[in-house]
Scaffold this motif. Sequence first.
Motif, short mmCIF file in Angstrom:
data_model
loop_
_atom_site.label_atom_id
_atom_site.label_comp_id
_atom_site.label_asym_id
_atom_site.label_seq_id
_atom_site.Cartn_x
_atom_site.Cartn_y
_atom_site.Cartn_z
N TYR A 173 0.99 -1.36 -0.19
CA TYR A 173 0.03 0.05 0.05
C TYR A 173 0.82 1.23 0.18
CZ TYR A 173 -3.39 -3.56 0.82
OH TYR A 173 -4.45 -4.70 0.84
N THR A 422 -5.13 3.13 -0.29
CA THR A 422 -4.27 4.33 -0.88
C THR A 422 -4.14 4.11 -2.24
OG1 THR A 422 -2.45 2.87 -0.70
CG2 THR A 422 -2.53 3.90 1.14
N VAL A 442 1.83 9.01 -1.19
CA VAL A 442 0.76 8.07 -0.84
C VAL A 442 -0.50 8.87 -0.47
CG1 VAL A 442 -0.07 6.03 0.32
CG2 VAL A 442 2.42 6.07 -0.53
N ALA A 444 -4.30 8.81 1.34
CA ALA A 444 -5.31 7.82 1.76
C ALA A 444 -6.75 8.65 1.82
CB ALA A 444 -4.91 7.22 3.14
#
Length: 702
Positions: A173, A422, A442, A444
């Motif tokens: 992720y 993600t 990344v 989220a």
Amino acid sequence: MASTTTATLPHPFDPLCPLQIEKAASIVRKAHGQLAYNAISLLEPRKKEMQAWLESPDTAPRPPRLVEVVCVGKCGSVFDGIVDLGKEEVTVWNKLEGVQPILTLEDLVNTEIYVRKDPKVIEQCGILGIPKEDMHKVYVDPWTIGYDERFGNNIRLQQALMYYRQDVDDCQYAFPLDFIPIVNTLTGEVIHIDIPEVRRPLNKIPSNYFPKHIAEDAKAKGKEGDGYRTDLKPINITQPDGVSFKMDGNYIEWQNWRMHIGFNYKEGIVLHDISLNDDGTRRSLFYRMSLSEMNVPYGNPERPHQRKHAFDLGEYGGGYMTNSLALGCDCKGAIHYLDAHFPNKAGAGTVIKNAICIHEEDSGLAFKHSDFRDNSLIVTRARKLVISQIFTAANYEYCIYWYFHIDGTIQLEIKLSGILNTFPMHPDEDTKGWGTQVHPGVNAHNHQHLFCLRMDPQLDGPKNTIVQVDSAPSPHPVGSPENPYGNGFYAKRQRYTNVQEAMSDYESSTTRTWDITNEAKLHPYSKKPASYKLVSRECPKLLAQPGSLVWKRAGFTHHNIHVTPYADDQLYPAGKHVPQTSGEPSLGLPQWIDEAKDTPIDNADVVLWHTFGLTHFPAPEDFPVMPVEPFSLLLRPRNFWLRNPVLDVRPSFVKSPSDVLKGASTPGGLADKMSALAFGAESTRVDLDDEKKPAPGSCCLN
């Protein structure tokens, strides 16, 4: 898990054993040929038949052993059936149109295989810098597609959320890919790929959590050792005399409690026939209780993220995804486990070992009082029975704990863990408030976890009423005869008489609760009806707007409370077959409410539906793996017991006033010290810790 209370016959609530699963499959195969089995599960007995048998198992007819079967044909046709195991025949068989059943583990595993081999996917991976020979390092989280108007619901589809691992132990992720293939799970074809207009690069910086990475991080910081803390001492949990509960098949008895523990592929744990022993009289509380559905809507409105609103029970199954639990890891202490059994695609029985963990835990204080006048003291500790399961929905872990307390309280606690979903981002990209950069490159996204608890109350009988309770100031002004000083307040109660007025939400300003009452059962002292109070304060509203896709599909999230008249087949508030539904027409709870608009729900056999949960705005502390985030609700007895029901639990420490008098030659108690201080005795020091030590003549009981 499927067990027997006699040598030959399972209890009617018991889940199917592997032999029964395979027998049902063979009966269907004989009648309808080769099919793929999506579900083979107990069809619970009709309530009236079951109640009659529970009341008189020696004289009433035993409910037939029925099995619900969901099958998929070679061309994708979907069939719902009912098999009578006793008669060995298929009694109901329906072909469904525009319906897709629950996703199975085989669907999820195969999707990753299909995606890795697809030339179009390989091409997109190459654009992001992943060579063809590294496709084994590409990973897929197969997600239900929700609903996409481009493809409808006649083809069984999944969307594939894409990730990459440089190293086999990497957290994938941290390396999300920016395109999403759409897979026909029946043919194994990638039929479309959603590619964003603005491409995002593949992150190159890992963020990991396995031991070798913790050691590498410590070494990089100049620390010695394996990187783990060394100052945590062991805590051992022992019960040298064994557990305090008794199991009879799937029935459990513990501290006045008695209930049946069931399990199915969709809801996971299902509790039936919950009752309490009140001084020799067994009082019924709930006929059935379960988590019946949940929805996880994400808050990024950019296409195709609008499809991310998984129904983790209705689309994947809390039973199908359940973990095999391990002693010392998931559960500690003296443990009793129950297994679960499900079919594979061919109809053979499979087992998930240790699917349910049952044990006891210390629960802090049950009650305590110390009297400053005479230094008397009583302390009694509480205990709780824990019935738990943990299931993994792709990236997330859901830890479900049913607590049964010695005072009659039922508590449901849910702990969220696992890993954030993600998506890649440019280092300087504006998330527009829809998400958080939790690691370089990344993103989220914001999301909610909304659970629906289905409660089928049977409080001292089948006729119950749901009452909304708000704390309210007196309606009378200061100086009035009714409220001369203006300090009056009371519990404002509203009985729900129809399904429309029962649609309600939590109100924090009034600390709103809801009472499940039996108005025919009045307490001899308070003159109030016997009740179980629902105390639930983590009740976010669905943040998607009315008319949105998720709003139409997840009608049970529109309010925190719904009440419906009981009906045998109304179990799943988003409908029985949830994948790829459009929400038009509304299925499940909104449909049932519309059908029951003229049906009284006071002093009736009713079902209480409660939606609760949390809204998650991710933060870097949640990555690469999330510390558990707990939330819970309570069902508390009110005007149910004659008085405090745990007075007969042996105290941990007690020193009554008469004990104090007998030990009058031992001065220095709290009252003596306080008195000395009041009169200015300079040499007297108040040390409250002294009061924790058993004094001569006291009674210290374990």
